[in-house]
Scaffold this motif. Structure first.
Motif, PDB file in Angstrom:
ATOM      1  N   UNK A  47     -65.968 -30.128 113.001  1.00  0.00           N
ATOM      2  CA  UNK A  47     -65.309 -31.410 113.309  1.00  0.00           C
ATOM      3  C   UNK A  47     -66.258 -32.559 113.012  1.00  0.00           C
ATOM      4  N   UNK A  48     -65.772 -33.561 112.297  1.00  0.00           N
ATOM      5  CA  UNK A  48     -66.610 -34.718 111.981  1.00  0.00           C
ATOM      6  C   UNK A  48     -66.813 -35.561 113.232  1.00  0.00           C
ATOM      7  N   UNK A  49     -68.044 -35.952 113.462  1.00  0.00           N
ATOM      8  CA  UNK A  49     -68.364 -36.721 114.660  1.00  0.00           C
ATOM      9  C   UNK A  49     -69.036 -38.011 114.260  1.00  0.00           C
ATOM     10  N   UNK A  82     -73.618 -35.592 122.013  1.00  0.00           N
ATOM     11  CA  UNK A  82     -74.095 -34.245 121.703  1.00  0.00           C
ATOM     12  C   UNK A  82     -72.906 -33.381 121.310  1.00  0.00           C
ATOM     13  N   UNK A  83     -72.987 -32.782 120.116  1.00  0.00           N
ATOM     14  CA  UNK A  83     -71.924 -31.919 119.602  1.00  0.00           C
ATOM     15  C   UNK A  83     -72.474 -30.504 119.455  1.00  0.00           C
ATOM     16  N   UNK A  84     -72.439 -29.697 120.509  1.00  0.00           N
ATOM     17  CA  UNK A  84     -72.983 -28.337 120.423  1.00  0.00           C
ATOM     18  C   UNK A  84     -72.137 -27.448 119.530  1.00  0.00           C
ATOM     19  N   UNK A  85     -72.726 -26.342 119.113  1.00  0.00           N
ATOM     20  CA  UNK A  85     -72.011 -25.395 118.262  1.00  0.00           C
ATOM     21  C   UNK A  85     -71.014 -24.603 119.101  1.00  0.00           C
ATOM     22  N   UNK A  86     -69.788 -24.499 118.591  1.00  0.00           N
ATOM     23  CA  UNK A  86     -68.752 -23.713 119.229  1.00  0.00           C
ATOM     24  C   UNK A  86     -68.276 -22.635 118.254  1.00  0.00           C
ATOM     25  N   UNK A  87     -67.349 -21.838 118.690  1.00  0.00           N
ATOM     26  CA  UNK A  87     -66.761 -20.825 117.824  1.00  0.00           C
ATOM     27  C   UNK A  87     -65.977 -21.484 116.701  1.00  0.00           C
ATOM     28  N   UNK A  88     -65.718 -20.735 115.663  1.00  0.00           N
ATOM     29  CA  UNK A  88     -64.986 -21.250 114.506  1.00  0.00           C
ATOM     30  C   UNK A  88     -63.633 -21.803 114.936  1.00  0.00           C
ATOM     31  N   UNK A  89     -63.303 -22.991 114.417  1.00  0.00           N
ATOM     32  CA  UNK A  89     -62.036 -23.633 114.746  1.00  0.00           C
ATOM     33  C   UNK A  89     -62.054 -24.436 116.019  1.00  0.00           C
ATOM     34  N   UNK A  90     -63.216 -24.482 116.699  1.00  0.00           N
ATOM     35  CA  UNK A  90     -63.324 -25.217 117.956  1.00  0.00           C
ATOM     36  C   UNK A  90     -64.472 -26.207 117.838  1.00  0.00           C
ATOM     37  N   UNK A 143     -62.624 -32.342 123.130  1.00  0.00           N
ATOM     38  CA  UNK A 143     -62.593 -31.042 122.480  1.00  0.00           C
ATOM     39  C   UNK A 143     -61.478 -31.016 121.443  1.00  0.00           C
ATOM     40  N   UNK A 144     -61.630 -30.124 120.491  1.00  0.00           N
ATOM     41  CA  UNK A 144     -60.644 -29.992 119.423  1.00  0.00           C
ATOM     42  C   UNK A 144     -60.542 -28.523 119.017  1.00  0.00           C
ATOM     43  N   UNK A 145     -59.311 -28.022 118.902  1.00  0.00           N
ATOM     44  CA  UNK A 145     -59.066 -26.654 118.458  1.00  0.00           C
ATOM     45  C   UNK A 145     -58.027 -26.681 117.340  1.00  0.00           C
TER      46      UNK A 145
END
Length: 707
Positions: free
Chosen positions: A1-3, A605-613, A652-654
């Motif tokens: 996701x672009x931040x 802060x944009x931490x790493x999440x699972x793919x698509x999240x 959040x974004x999924x």
């Protein structure tokens, strides 16, 4: 996701200010200082990097992500030089000023021009409203500061331009809800796409419909608003046609301001007069516009734009019954305002772009005209012993404001240099025709005109650093409301009230690198014949010219990325003082409504999440210096103290196939700091203060489907 986000603790951002900020567009390019003459516009970073004008650009996603999407003030705190505050009073709109221009406004926006898709949201007399900005479908907002802002015409100390999204492929449908403190909720839906096929595209379309309501933070402050915006555009060989339409209806109770003792009481008070007279305001507005441009070959292009609309306002005030007695106060115009406005305008421009003397030359020239016709009536706000209702007629006038401005502009870019210049001849005519003569004939008129030249230069010091400078003149006319009454209670239009004239200069540096962008600007503004309050006599508020003023300051802003952390901030120092002063305003007094210091910072802060999240967590700080609410600078009754507000948020974004969910939650004023969110400048009853919100929670969810 672009931040792309902003904020942080004040001191933490100072070492990083050399690493960031959005860079300005050239005023003659699409999306630059004259972009509102057409509805189309481009906001690319490369274009902004090439110009001498000072423009900050905020992406539409930054306005929406993690925000309630109700007020323009939510996403523009990061722009230096801009004061924009939510009054928590939807009967009076936002408080907006740029480098001090517009600070005197007690309601609505003055001295700063507003545009939506190139169509003015400001009337020819310089008054405007930001309530109809469609944040849900915004592609970007551009905030223009400095001398080049005067190329928008009279009363353009700065400009705020919103451009909505163009529909494209794939199409998209988006719906969202949000809720906040004091019963606030918002629902909106957007649809965009394009007819035809990819090989033979038809019309691009964007539709944005929304509604919000709130119970209000204080008694007598509930409000609701409905909006609808539509945009159609279609490319043709060598050009484009764009059609826009918007509709707004709103109703708001008016809690009015508080005196110092009321504000200090520490509870969400509302002045008793507001409840007694049920002070309130209803607004409806409908507007449509069309733009067309066509390339003529050999670098020539013609652009045409026209618009028309109608606005209706009914407002109930709390003027005491005794003050409306015709025998004692024959000049009083009553406590109910009934305004019916028709308006229209046009802009026609020719462009030429070609190579010349080893560089790129851009020329343009055009003619812009606008007209408003206001049928303005005033009524008593009582019938017998019943108050807060429409009573006898006390005012019946037709007011008109007309502008007709020719302009020209040139920009020449050669190697590391860009030279720019512009000239606009502003001409405004105000007229009032009074048919209710028992309280004195208020008929009359005035004309204002001036040549507004601007010169600027940009020097590319290195691939990452630029220096820029500009100088220009500006003219701010009084509004029709400010011109309505002569000083001292005499009947007649105020023909003695002059427009204020200013000379503005700025010089600065800006840069960019792999880590971010930055900007540093020094400015100096000298104004003569500043428009100030002359008091109220017989219920008539009048204005006069208050001598000279001087505004000097510095703007710093930056955005700095470090892996998955983004640090950004903006700082403004503004020293605004009366120079010569008047009998009632001592020389050296501060201009009211303006803090000397203003700071915004954010750590994201944009931490790493699972793919698509994806997700972003933010920590935010906003500092506002002390503000005087009147010209007299009374420290005991008219001083709003400095304050710092902290906020935290998460969004959040999924994404799954064609579906995307977005959620946000945030807490504003984390420490529950008591503060004045805004002030009512020179209020005649000394009710200057509008309390800001305490600690408040908001949350929302949005669903998007691509097709």
């Amino acid at each position: 996701m672009q931040v792309r986000s902003l904020v942080l603790f004040p001191l933490a951002v100072l070492p990083a200010w050399l690493h960031a900020q959005t860079t300005p567009p050239p005023p003659d390019a699409d999306g630059g200082a004259l972009a509102p003459v057409v509805i189309t516009g481009s906001g690319s970073a490369d274009q902004r990097w090439r110009g001498a004008a000072t423009v900050d650009v905020v992406d539409g996603s930054e306005l929406r992500n993690g925000q309630l999407q109700i007020n323009l003030s939510e996403g523009l705190g990061r722009v230096p030089g801009l004061v924009i505050r939510n009054r928590e009073n939807y009967a009076q709109d936002l408080q907006v000023s740029i480098r001090g221009y517009g600070a005197r406004s007690t309601f609505g926006v003055r001295g700063v021009r507003l545009f939506v898709d190139g169509i003015p949201a400001s009337a020819p007399d310089g008054s405007g409203q930001a309530a109809n900005f469609p944040l849900g479908s915004a592609e970007r907002i551009e905030v223009v500061r400095g001398p080049f802002a005067s190329l928008y015409g009279a009363s353009s100390g700065g400009a705020i331009l919103l451009y909505t999204q163009d529909g494209g492929r794939p199409g998209e449908v988006r719906a969202g809800v949000a809720a906040g403190a004091n019963g606030l909720w918002r629902f909106s839906t957007q649809a965009s796409g394009q007819t035809g096929t990819a090989e033979a595209p038809g019309w691009s379309y964007t539709l944005d419909v929304g509604k919000f309501a709130t119970d209000g933070a204080r008694p007598q402050s509930s409000a609701h608003r409905s909006t609808a915006n539509a945009k159609l555009s279609r490319a043709h060989e060598g050009g484009r046609t764009t059609i826009v339409f918007n509709r707004q209806s709103a109703f708001a109770l008016d809690p009015q301001g508080l005196s110092r003792p009321q504000f200090d009481a520490g509870t969400p008070l509302t002045t008793p007069q507001a409840i007694q007279f049920n002070t309130r305001k209803s607004v409806s507005q409908t507007q449509a516009g069309v733009a067309w441009d066509q390339a003529l070959g050999n670098g020539h292009k013609v652009e045409l734009m026209g618009y028309a609309g109608q606005r209706r306002v009914i407002q109930f005030q709390s003027i005491p019954v005794a003050n409306q007695n015709p025998a004692l106060f024959p000049g009083n115009s009553g406590g109910v305002i009934d305004l019916d406005r028709d308006y229209w305008g046009f802009n026609a421009r020719w462009r030429l772009q070609r190579e010349w003397q080893g560089g790129q030359l851009n020329l343009s020239a055009g003619l812009a005209g606008d007209r408003q016709t206001d049928l303005r009536r005033g009524y008593q706000n009582f019938v017998g012993s019943t108050v807060g209702v429409t009573g006898a007629l006390r005012r019946d006038e037709t007011n008109t404001a007309t502008t007709l401005d020719p302009y020209a502009q040139a920009a020449w870019q050669i190697q590391d240099w860009t030279f720019e210049g512009g000239l606009r001849r502003v001409g405004a005519r105000f007229e009032s025709s009074d048919v209710f003569l028992s309280n004195g004939d208020q008929s009359g008129g005035n004309r204002y005109s001036a040549w507004l030249p601007v010169l600027g230069v940009r020097w590319q010091l290195s691939p990452q650093t630029q220096a820029f400078a500009s100088i220009g003149r500006g003219l701010e006319t009084p509004t029709l409301n400010e011109s309505a009454y002569s000083v001292g209670g005499a009947a007649g239009f105020n023909t003695d009230l002059n427009a204020s004239r200013s000379t503005q200069t700025e010089i600065g540096l800006r840069g960019r690198n792999a880590a971010g962008l930055w900007n540093a600007t020094l400015f100096d503004i000298r104004t003569r014949d500043e428009i100030v309050s002359a008091g109220t006599v017989d219920g008539r508020a009048s204005f006069t010219n208050g001598g000279s003023t001087k505004r000097q300051g510095v703007e710093l802003s930056a955005e700095y990325g470090m892996g998955n952390v983004t640090l950004s901030g903006a700082y403004t120092y503004l020293r605004a003082r009366y120079g010569s002063g008047t009998a009632s305003i001592p020389a050296g007094n501060r201009l009211p409504g303006l803090p000397e210091h203003q700071f915004f910072s954010q750590l994201a802060w944009a931490p790493a999440f699972a793919s698509g999240i994806g997700g972003v967590f933010t920590l935010e700080a906003r500092h506002t210096g002390s503000v005087f609410a009147n010209d007299a600078n009374n420290p005991t009754t008219a001083l709003a103290e400095r304050h710092t507000l902290l906020g935290i948020g998460a969004r959040f974004e999924q994404t799954t196939g064609a579906w995307t969910w977005r959620e946000f939650v945030r807490i504003d004023n984390l420490t529950d700091k008591k503060h004045a969110g805004s002030v009512i400048v020179n209020d005649g009853n000394s009710r200057f203060f509008e309390p800001g919100l305490g600690r408040s929670l908001s949350a929302g969810v949005e669903l998007t489907r691509r097709f």
